[in-house]
Design a protein around this motif. Structure first.
Motif, PDB file in Angstrom:
ATOM      1  N   ALA A  31       0.823  -1.206   0.000  1.00  0.00           N
ATOM      2  CA  ALA A  31       0.000   0.000   0.000  1.00  0.00           C
ATOM      3  C   ALA A  31       0.859   1.259   0.000  1.00  0.00           C
ATOM      4  O   ALA A  31       1.850   1.346   0.721  1.00  0.00           O
ATOM      5  CB  ALA A  31      -0.922   0.000   1.211  1.00  0.00           C
ATOM      6  N   MET A  32       0.443   2.239  -0.802  1.00  0.00           N
ATOM      7  CA  MET A  32       1.129   3.541  -0.807  1.00  0.00           C
ATOM      8  C   MET A  32       0.841   4.306   0.483  1.00  0.00           C
ATOM      9  O   MET A  32       1.630   5.158   0.889  1.00  0.00           O
ATOM     10  CB  MET A  32       0.683   4.353  -2.014  1.00  0.00           C
ATOM     11  N   ALA A  36      -3.341   3.848   6.408  1.00  0.00           N
ATOM     12  CA  ALA A  36      -4.762   3.703   6.113  1.00  0.00           C
ATOM     13  C   ALA A  36      -5.133   2.243   5.937  1.00  0.00           C
ATOM     14  O   ALA A  36      -6.204   1.799   6.391  1.00  0.00           O
ATOM     15  CB  ALA A  36      -5.114   4.490   4.856  1.00  0.00           C
ATOM     16  N   ALA A  37      -4.280   1.467   5.278  1.00  0.00           N
ATOM     17  CA  ALA A  37      -4.557   0.047   5.075  1.00  0.00           C
ATOM     18  C   ALA A  37      -4.585  -0.694   6.416  1.00  0.00           C
ATOM     19  O   ALA A  37      -5.456  -1.547   6.646  1.00  0.00           O
ATOM     20  CB  ALA A  37      -3.519  -0.566   4.144  1.00  0.00           C
ATOM     21  N   ARG A  38      -3.664  -0.382   7.304  1.00  0.00           N
ATOM     22  CA  ARG A  38      -3.624  -1.030   8.612  1.00  0.00           C
ATOM     23  C   ARG A  38      -4.880  -0.728   9.414  1.00  0.00           C
ATOM     24  O   ARG A  38      -5.502  -1.637   9.998  1.00  0.00           O
ATOM     25  CB  ARG A  38      -2.394  -0.561   9.393  1.00  0.00           C
ATOM     26  N   ILE A  39      -5.265   0.546   9.449  1.00  0.00           N
ATOM     27  CA  ILE A  39      -6.428   0.944  10.249  1.00  0.00           C
ATOM     28  C   ILE A  39      -7.701   0.310   9.701  1.00  0.00           C
ATOM     29  O   ILE A  39      -8.560  -0.163  10.460  1.00  0.00           O
ATOM     30  CB  ILE A  39      -6.559   2.478  10.288  1.00  0.00           C
ATOM     31  N   GLY A  40      -7.862   0.287   8.378  1.00  0.00           N
ATOM     32  CA  GLY A  40      -9.045  -0.343   7.794  1.00  0.00           C
ATOM     33  C   GLY A  40      -9.158  -1.796   8.197  1.00  0.00           C
ATOM     34  O   GLY A  40     -10.256  -2.280   8.548  1.00  0.00           O
ATOM     35  N   ASN A  41      -8.053  -2.517   8.167  1.00  0.00           N
ATOM     36  CA  ASN A  41      -8.079  -3.925   8.552  1.00  0.00           C
ATOM     37  C   ASN A  41      -8.404  -4.113  10.026  1.00  0.00           C
ATOM     38  O   ASN A  41      -9.149  -5.029  10.401  1.00  0.00           O
ATOM     39  CB  ASN A  41      -6.739  -4.587   8.205  1.00  0.00           C
ATOM     40  N   ILE A  42      -7.852  -3.257  10.873  1.00  0.00           N
ATOM     41  CA  ILE A  42      -8.160  -3.358  12.308  1.00  0.00           C
ATOM     42  C   ILE A  42      -9.654  -3.149  12.544  1.00  0.00           C
ATOM     43  O   ILE A  42     -10.285  -3.874  13.321  1.00  0.00           O
ATOM     44  CB  ILE A  42      -7.335  -2.336  13.104  1.00  0.00           C
ATOM     45  N   LEU A  43     -10.246  -2.165  11.866  1.00  0.00           N
ATOM     46  CA  LEU A  43     -11.661  -1.856  12.075  1.00  0.00           C
ATOM     47  C   LEU A  43     -12.574  -3.031  11.739  1.00  0.00           C
ATOM     48  O   LEU A  43     -13.597  -3.241  12.394  1.00  0.00           O
ATOM     49  CB  LEU A  43     -12.064  -0.635  11.245  1.00  0.00           C
ATOM     50  N   VAL A  44     -12.220  -3.805  10.709  1.00  0.00           N
ATOM     51  CA  VAL A  44     -13.083  -4.929  10.325  1.00  0.00           C
ATOM     52  C   VAL A  44     -12.650  -6.237  10.971  1.00  0.00           C
ATOM     53  O   VAL A  44     -13.224  -7.292  10.693  1.00  0.00           O
ATOM     54  CB  VAL A  44     -13.158  -5.094   8.792  1.00  0.00           C
ATOM     55  N   GLY A  45     -11.648  -6.180  11.836  1.00  0.00           N
ATOM     56  CA  GLY A  45     -11.258  -7.368  12.587  1.00  0.00           C
ATOM     57  C   GLY A  45     -10.235  -8.254  11.906  1.00  0.00           C
ATOM     58  O   GLY A  45     -10.044  -9.406  12.305  1.00  0.00           O
ATOM     59  N   VAL A 113     -10.252  -0.068   0.534  1.00  0.00           N
ATOM     60  CA  VAL A 113     -11.442  -0.823   0.910  1.00  0.00           C
ATOM     61  C   VAL A 113     -10.971  -2.107   1.583  1.00  0.00           C
ATOM     62  O   VAL A 113     -10.381  -2.989   0.934  1.00  0.00           O
ATOM     63  CB  VAL A 113     -12.321  -1.156  -0.312  1.00  0.00           C
ATOM     64  N   SER A 114     -11.203  -2.200   2.890  1.00  0.00           N
ATOM     65  CA  SER A 114     -10.855  -3.395   3.660  1.00  0.00           C
ATOM     66  C   SER A 114     -12.123  -4.201   3.880  1.00  0.00           C
ATOM     67  O   SER A 114     -13.171  -3.638   4.203  1.00  0.00           O
ATOM     68  CB  SER A 114     -10.235  -3.006   5.003  1.00  0.00           C
ATOM     69  N   LEU A 115     -12.026  -5.500   3.717  1.00  0.00           N
ATOM     70  CA  LEU A 115     -13.178  -6.385   3.793  1.00  0.00           C
ATOM     71  C   LEU A 115     -12.981  -7.394   4.911  1.00  0.00           C
ATOM     72  O   LEU A 115     -11.885  -7.963   5.058  1.00  0.00           O
ATOM     73  CB  LEU A 115     -13.376  -7.109   2.465  1.00  0.00           C
ATOM     74  N   GLY A 116     -14.023  -7.610   5.715  1.00  0.00           N
ATOM     75  CA  GLY A 116     -13.932  -8.568   6.803  1.00  0.00           C
ATOM     76  C   GLY A 116     -13.537  -9.944   6.300  1.00  0.00           C
ATOM     77  O   GLY A 116     -14.208 -10.518   5.446  1.00  0.00           O
ATOM     78  N   GLY A 117     -12.455 -10.492   6.798  1.00  0.00           N
ATOM     79  CA  GLY A 117     -11.932 -11.761   6.324  1.00  0.00           C
ATOM     80  C   GLY A 117     -10.783 -11.592   5.350  1.00  0.00           C
ATOM     81  O   GLY A 117     -10.012 -12.524   5.110  1.00  0.00           O
TER      82      GLY A 117
END
Length: 331
Positions: A31-32, A36-45, A113-117
């Motif tokens: 990710a550039m 942001a990528a880390r936080i998105g993943n944390i939010l969706v678990g 766009v981070s997706l659960g799983g």
């Protein structure tokens, strides 16, 4: 599964990259805007390194083929679900058949766009990131296109998301004391003097004192900067040497190049400076034509910024965990 309904060029699958292969000519990619990528993943678990979608050309639309948690972080791309506006930096739940749309951001350049799983695609050399130059990883080594269908892993935490969503304060706001805001539209970027810094006149003053502009020749490999050319005081011959994201090289034309996520693995141009790692996400969000100025940093300052970002990420992680545990206990 998700299906891509609309996508421009250069939208790709990215995680935090594939370090460890530069000795055989393979760049890390990733990710550039890794924050942001880390936080998105944390939010969706998800694990922080789960694969997400990096969107840099808009509009972008996808449909959900089953009930799924998702979060949009990074640029303010005005996300909509079935036409209803959503908060960014927030975990939401989509139902089967619903459509997520990201529109042209008002500022910044990349959304995630981070997706659960997480995206369930093959791991290549320890990563799911797309290497566009190598043509491997991610979505068969190419950008996403209309009609692509991507598998998504099992989401074990969707039942623990609050109905209104789970939102956090974005890093630019939460860490405003750590990341100075642009001044008169000029983005401040901290850097350390690099190996050949002393070869440039007046201790590299021409590099530090002027405002640079990101030229249209820039991409994920490197940002070419336009400005008053700088050159070493003496002609030198250099062997190729290893480079990493953040290294600022100066080719013979005198306009610097900042190596980015798809950075070359080696190069022979003199290095005037290196961007501190925690400022790279700000560069990753800078648009073509953006103006920036480099400020001489120190190792101590770079370490302090790293620690502040670490505390912010841990706070997001703990907040997310506590909210989900509370909801689980109430169920």
């Amino acid at each position: 599964m998700i299906e891509i309904l609309e996508s421009g060029p250069f939208n790709t699958v990215q995680d935090l990259g594939r370090p460890g292969y530069r000795d055989i000519g393979v760049s890390a990619s990733g990710a550039m805007d890794p924050l942001a990528a880390r936080i998105g993943n944390i939010l969706v678990g998800n694990d922080e390194n789960a694969a997400a979608i990096e969107v840099q050309t808009f509009p972008f639309r996808l449909s959900f083929e089953r009930r799924m948690a998702f979060a949009v972080t990074g640029a303010d791309s005005n996300p909509h679900l079935d036409g209803s506006e959503l908060l960014s930096w927030c975990a939401h739940v989509a139902e089967a058949g619903q459509v997520l749309e990201l529109r042209q951001p008002l500022r910044l350049s990349r959304s995630y766009v981070s997706l659960g799983g997480g995206l369930d695609i093959p791991v290549v050399m320890g990563s799911r990131s797309t290497s566009l130059r190598g043509g491997f990883g991610g979505n068969a080594g190419r950008p996403l296109a209309k009609g692509d269908r991507l598998a998504v892993g099992e989401d074990l935490e969707i039942a623990m998301l609050p109905a209104p969503g789970l939102a956090i304060i974005e890093p630019a706001t939460a860490l405003r004391d750590v990341f100075p805001a642009p001044v008169d539209g000029v983005l401040p970027i901290r850097a350390l003097p690099a190996g050949e810094h002393d070869l440039f006149a007046r201790d590299g003053e021409e590099f530090w004192s002027q405002t640079w502009r990101i030229s249209s020749r820039s991409d994920r490999t490197g940002y070419c900067l336009s400005g008053e050319p700088i050159t070493p005081t003496t002609s030198i011959e250099m062997r190729s040497h290893g480079v990493v994201p953040g290294v600022i090289q100066v080719p013979p034309g005198g306009e610097p190049i900042v190596q980015m996520s798809d950075a070359n693995t080696a190069g022979g141009y003199p290095k005037v400076a290196g961007v501190i790692e925690c400022d790279l996400w700000r560069l990753g969000q800078a648009r073509i034509g953006a103006r920036l100025k480099f400020y001489r940093s120190t190792h101590a300052e770079a370490r302090a910024v790293e620690q502040a970002v670490g505390r912010y990420v841990e706070d997001v992680r703990q907040t997310s965990r506590m909210v989900k545990l509370a909801l689980k206990a109430m169920a």
